[in-house]
Design a protein around this motif. Structure first.
Motif, PDB file in Angstrom:
ATOM      1  N   ASP A  14       0.824  -1.208   0.000  1.00  0.00           N
ATOM      2  CA  ASP A  14       0.000   0.000   0.000  1.00  0.00           C
ATOM      3  C   ASP A  14       0.855   1.253   0.000  1.00  0.00           C
ATOM      4  OD1 ASP A  14      -3.050  -0.683   0.507  1.00  0.00           O
ATOM      5  OD2 ASP A  14      -1.857  -2.096   1.695  1.00  0.00           O
ATOM      6  N   VAL A  15       0.580   2.153  -0.941  1.00  0.00           N
ATOM      7  CA  VAL A  15       1.256   3.444  -1.037  1.00  0.00           C
ATOM      8  C   VAL A  15       0.198   4.540  -1.005  1.00  0.00           C
ATOM      9  CG1 VAL A  15       2.584   4.977  -2.540  1.00  0.00           C
ATOM     10  CG2 VAL A  15       3.246   2.574  -2.319  1.00  0.00           C
ATOM     11  N   ILE A  16       0.377   5.488  -0.121  1.00  0.00           N
ATOM     12  CA  ILE A  16      -0.489   6.668  -0.061  1.00  0.00           C
ATOM     13  C   ILE A  16       0.222   7.797  -0.805  1.00  0.00           C
ATOM     14  CG2 ILE A  16      -1.614   8.346   1.431  1.00  0.00           C
ATOM     15  CD1 ILE A  16      -1.425   6.182   3.691  1.00  0.00           C
ATOM     16  N   VAL A  17      -0.427   8.352  -1.801  1.00  0.00           N
ATOM     17  CA  VAL A  17       0.120   9.501  -2.525  1.00  0.00           C
ATOM     18  C   VAL A  17      -0.619  10.746  -2.043  1.00  0.00           C
ATOM     19  CG1 VAL A  17       0.462  10.581  -4.783  1.00  0.00           C
ATOM     20  CG2 VAL A  17       0.770   8.113  -4.520  1.00  0.00           C
ATOM     21  N   THR A  18       0.099  11.623  -1.370  1.00  0.00           N
ATOM     22  CA  THR A  18      -0.564  12.809  -0.810  1.00  0.00           C
ATOM     23  C   THR A  18      -1.042  13.744  -1.905  1.00  0.00           C
ATOM     24  OG1 THR A  18       1.530  14.023  -0.540  1.00  0.00           O
ATOM     25  CG2 THR A  18       0.761  12.678   1.324  1.00  0.00           C
ATOM     26  N   HIS A  61      -3.202   4.872  -3.010  1.00  0.00           N
ATOM     27  CA  HIS A  61      -4.345   5.561  -2.429  1.00  0.00           C
ATOM     28  C   HIS A  61      -4.261   7.046  -2.771  1.00  0.00           C
ATOM     29  CE1 HIS A  61      -5.569   2.108   0.135  1.00  0.00           C
ATOM     30  NE2 HIS A  61      -4.272   1.812   0.033  1.00  0.00           N
ATOM     31  N   LEU A  62      -5.321   7.566  -3.400  1.00  0.00           N
ATOM     32  CA  LEU A  62      -5.306   8.917  -3.955  1.00  0.00           C
ATOM     33  C   LEU A  62      -6.705   9.520  -3.832  1.00  0.00           C
ATOM     34  CD1 LEU A  62      -3.374  10.818  -5.675  1.00  0.00           C
ATOM     35  CD2 LEU A  62      -4.466   9.817  -7.696  1.00  0.00           C
ATOM     36  N   GLN A  63      -6.757  10.823  -3.657  1.00  0.00           N
ATOM     37  CA  GLN A  63      -8.053  11.497  -3.622  1.00  0.00           C
ATOM     38  C   GLN A  63      -8.634  11.643  -5.026  1.00  0.00           C
ATOM     39  OE1 GLN A  63     -10.050  12.877  -1.075  1.00  0.00           O
ATOM     40  NE2 GLN A  63      -8.738  11.814   0.411  1.00  0.00           N
ATOM     41  N   ASP A  64      -9.957  11.476  -5.135  1.00  0.00           N
ATOM     42  CA  ASP A  64     -10.662  11.707  -6.400  1.00  0.00           C
ATOM     43  C   ASP A  64     -10.298  13.066  -6.997  1.00  0.00           C
ATOM     44  OD1 ASP A  64     -12.334   9.375  -6.653  1.00  0.00           O
ATOM     45  OD2 ASP A  64     -13.610  10.171  -5.069  1.00  0.00           O
ATOM     46  N   LYS A  65     -10.335  14.109  -6.161  1.00  0.00           N
ATOM     47  CA  LYS A  65     -10.106  15.464  -6.654  1.00  0.00           C
ATOM     48  C   LYS A  65      -8.706  15.638  -7.221  1.00  0.00           C
ATOM     49  CE  LYS A  65     -13.408  17.991  -3.761  1.00  0.00           C
ATOM     50  NZ  LYS A  65     -13.558  19.038  -2.708  1.00  0.00           N
ATOM     51  N   GLU A  66      -7.744  14.934  -6.672  1.00  0.00           N
ATOM     52  CA  GLU A  66      -6.376  15.092  -7.166  1.00  0.00           C
ATOM     53  C   GLU A  66      -6.219  14.504  -8.565  1.00  0.00           C
ATOM     54  OE1 GLU A  66      -2.324  16.473  -6.721  1.00  0.00           O
ATOM     55  OE2 GLU A  66      -4.312  17.013  -5.930  1.00  0.00           O
ATOM     56  N   MET A  67      -6.841  13.349  -8.791  1.00  0.00           N
ATOM     57  CA  MET A  67      -6.765  12.751 -10.120  1.00  0.00           C
ATOM     58  C   MET A  67      -7.491  13.622 -11.140  1.00  0.00           C
ATOM     59  SD  MET A  67      -5.213  10.106 -11.222  1.00  0.00           S
ATOM     60  CE  MET A  67      -5.010   9.308 -12.809  1.00  0.00           C
ATOM     61  N   ASP A 119       4.506  10.885 -14.548  1.00  0.00           N
ATOM     62  CA  ASP A 119       3.908  10.463 -13.280  1.00  0.00           C
ATOM     63  C   ASP A 119       2.390  10.318 -13.425  1.00  0.00           C
ATOM     64  OD1 ASP A 119       6.469  10.764 -12.277  1.00  0.00           O
ATOM     65  OD2 ASP A 119       6.038  12.637 -11.224  1.00  0.00           O
ATOM     66  N   VAL A 120       1.794  11.279 -14.101  1.00  0.00           N
ATOM     67  CA  VAL A 120       0.344  11.264 -14.261  1.00  0.00           C
ATOM     68  C   VAL A 120      -0.089  10.082 -15.126  1.00  0.00           C
ATOM     69  CG1 VAL A 120      -1.659  12.546 -15.105  1.00  0.00           C
ATOM     70  CG2 VAL A 120       0.184  13.755 -13.917  1.00  0.00           C
ATOM     71  N   THR A 121       0.605   9.866 -16.233  1.00  0.00           N
ATOM     72  CA  THR A 121       0.218   8.745 -17.100  1.00  0.00           C
ATOM     73  C   THR A 121       0.468   7.409 -16.414  1.00  0.00           C
ATOM     74  OG1 THR A 121       2.383   8.853 -18.214  1.00  0.00           O
ATOM     75  CG2 THR A 121       0.562  10.042 -19.232  1.00  0.00           C
ATOM     76  N   ALA A 122       1.518   7.330 -15.588  1.00  0.00           N
ATOM     77  CA  ALA A 122       1.759   6.088 -14.838  1.00  0.00           C
ATOM     78  C   ALA A 122       0.606   5.808 -13.880  1.00  0.00           C
ATOM     79  CB  ALA A 122       3.077   6.180 -14.073  1.00  0.00           C
ATOM     80  N   MET A 123       0.061   6.863 -13.272  1.00  0.00           N
ATOM     81  CA  MET A 123      -1.063   6.663 -12.361  1.00  0.00           C
ATOM     82  C   MET A 123      -2.315   6.254 -13.134  1.00  0.00           C
ATOM     83  SD  MET A 123      -1.690   6.540  -9.135  1.00  0.00           S
ATOM     84  CE  MET A 123      -0.457   7.571  -8.301  1.00  0.00           C
ATOM     85  N   VAL A 144      -4.655   2.882 -12.665  1.00  0.00           N
ATOM     86  CA  VAL A 144      -6.115   2.865 -12.555  1.00  0.00           C
ATOM     87  C   VAL A 144      -6.679   1.729 -13.396  1.00  0.00           C
ATOM     88  CG1 VAL A 144      -8.246   4.117 -13.070  1.00  0.00           C
ATOM     89  CG2 VAL A 144      -6.315   5.329 -12.035  1.00  0.00           C
ATOM     90  N   PHE A 145      -6.224   1.626 -14.640  1.00  0.00           N
ATOM     91  CA  PHE A 145      -6.747   0.601 -15.534  1.00  0.00           C
ATOM     92  C   PHE A 145      -6.239  -0.797 -15.181  1.00  0.00           C
ATOM     93  CE2 PHE A 145      -7.931   4.327 -17.846  1.00  0.00           C
ATOM     94  CZ  PHE A 145      -9.060   3.954 -18.565  1.00  0.00           C
ATOM     95  N   ASP A 146      -5.140  -0.840 -14.405  1.00  0.00           N
ATOM     96  CA  ASP A 146      -4.640  -2.135 -13.925  1.00  0.00           C
ATOM     97  C   ASP A 146      -5.293  -2.555 -12.608  1.00  0.00           C
ATOM     98  OD1 ASP A 146      -2.948  -2.439 -16.078  1.00  0.00           O
ATOM     99  OD2 ASP A 146      -1.187  -1.617 -15.040  1.00  0.00           O
ATOM    100  N   GLY A 147      -6.193  -1.731 -12.091  1.00  0.00           N
ATOM    101  CA  GLY A 147      -6.864  -2.056 -10.831  1.00  0.00           C
ATOM    102  C   GLY A 147      -6.013  -1.839  -9.605  1.00  0.00           C
ATOM    103  N   ARG A 148      -5.044  -0.916  -9.692  1.00  0.00           N
ATOM    104  CA  ARG A 148      -4.104  -0.721  -8.584  1.00  0.00           C
ATOM    105  C   ARG A 148      -4.243   0.637  -7.909  1.00  0.00           C
ATOM    106  NH1 ARG A 148       1.574  -1.249 -10.616  1.00  0.00           N
ATOM    107  NH2 ARG A 148       2.010  -0.941  -8.397  1.00  0.00           N
ATOM    108  N   VAL A 149      -5.372   1.316  -8.090  1.00  0.00           N
ATOM    109  CA  VAL A 149      -5.604   2.598  -7.424  1.00  0.00           C
ATOM    110  C   VAL A 149      -6.914   2.512  -6.647  1.00  0.00           C
ATOM    111  CG1 VAL A 149      -5.981   5.068  -7.699  1.00  0.00           C
ATOM    112  CG2 VAL A 149      -4.354   3.891  -9.189  1.00  0.00           C
ATOM    113  N   ARG A 150      -6.851   2.936  -5.393  1.00  0.00           N
ATOM    114  CA  ARG A 150      -8.049   3.044  -4.572  1.00  0.00           C
ATOM    115  C   ARG A 150      -8.293   4.520  -4.311  1.00  0.00           C
ATOM    116  NH1 ARG A 150      -8.716   0.881   1.664  1.00  0.00           N
ATOM    117  NH2 ARG A 150     -10.701   1.929   2.104  1.00  0.00           N
ATOM    118  N   PHE A 151      -9.423   5.017  -4.775  1.00  0.00           N
ATOM    119  CA  PHE A 151      -9.730   6.437  -4.649  1.00  0.00           C
ATOM    120  C   PHE A 151     -10.475   6.730  -3.349  1.00  0.00           C
ATOM    121  CE2 PHE A 151      -9.174   6.222  -9.299  1.00  0.00           C
ATOM    122  CZ  PHE A 151      -8.285   7.283  -9.463  1.00  0.00           C
TER     123      PHE A 151
END
Length: 262
Positions: free
Chosen positions: A87-91, A110-116, A137-141, A145-152
């Motif tokens: 688990d990684v939290i991205v502030t 782990h990322l906020q909806d608003k940040e994305m 960095d943005v495209t990697a995130m 998302v499409f790999d199922g590895r982001v929890r918003f």
């Protein structure tokens, strides 16, 4: 039952600059006031989290920053294998908090909806707002998302007993901070809600900002989340390395234990 976590700050880079660059309106003294760059580790018996991912040597060269020791090396020094992190939290998605794309290959982010929405939306049409972001960095995130590895997250969320994220905005539209229960009480990893102790203690906001009012209110919020007996850790202040003890002998000035006795 809530466990008490160990919390570490790992310095990975440095940038020399003047105080006038760190406050809206400058600084009348304008002496040296450098930035240190950190990633943080929250370590518990049942759950562990990395907070932010730093940047690599390529990004450092592009932006004129100095890597002191790579972030992954600092984590390994305290027994954390990046390839095993879950688990990684991205502030927030600024380049110095969301790089090193391949460092945590198994992690959920782990990322906020608003940040994305912010870093992929119309605000990025303005260079004054997009400059602190790196398109890779943005495209990697987005790929995660499409790999199922982001929890918003939308606002405040508990990730595990004793670990929660809280949306503040201010520095970016979707900046979040992390509140952690430690043996000494609550600790708040403020990230860029306050770059330096001086920003929040003197009510003088940092000049890279999306919403000044939210940034100033965020200074109050992080202190309230910590409570009168808790600690707030700013995102870039070299004083953190002086205020807290080294995580182990030989790690002085590099990795400190934030839940240790000051």
């Amino acid at each position: 039952m809530t466990e008490d976590y160990k919390v570490y700050a790992v310095k990975y880079a440095h940038h020399a600059r003047k105080a006038s660059e760190n406050f809206i309106g400058g600084d009348p003294h304008d002496g040296p006031m450098p930035l240190d760059y950190f990633v943080w580790a929250i370590v518990g018996e049942k759950h562990s989290f990395i907070v932010d991912t730093g940047f690599d040597r390529q990004e450092a060269a592009k932006r004129g920053r100095t890597i002191t020791r790579p972030a992954g090396e600092g984590l390994k020094a305290i027994g954390i294998a990046p390839e095993a992190v879950s688990d990684v939290i991205v502030t927030h998605m600024h380049y110095d908090h969301a790089g090193n794309h391949d460092l945590f290959p198994k992690a959920t982010y782990h990322l906020q909806d608003k940040e994305m929405a912010y870093c992929t939306g119309r605000c990025m049409c303005h260079p004054a707002l997009s400059q602190p972001f790196a398109v890779d960095d943005v495209t990697a995130m987005v790929r995660r998302v499409f790999d199922g590895r982001v929890r918003f997250h939308d606002g405040a969320s508990e990730l595990a007993p004793g670990v929660s994220v809280h949306a503040l905005g201010g520095h970016t539209a979707g900046l979040q901070v992390v509140r952690v229960r430690t043996r000494r009480g609550w600790l708040v990893l403020a990230s860029d809600a306050s770059h330096f102790y001086a920003n929040m203690d003197q009510g003088r906001p940092f000049p890279i900002v999306y919403n000044v009012a939210d940034m100033l209110e965020g200074h109050r919020t992080v202190k309230a989340l910590a409570g009168p007996e808790g600690d707030v850790i700013p995102g870039h202040d070299p004083m953190v390395l002086d205020r807290y003890p080294a995580a182990a002998s030989g790690l002085e000035g590099w990795v400190v234990r934030l839940d240790g006795e000051k």
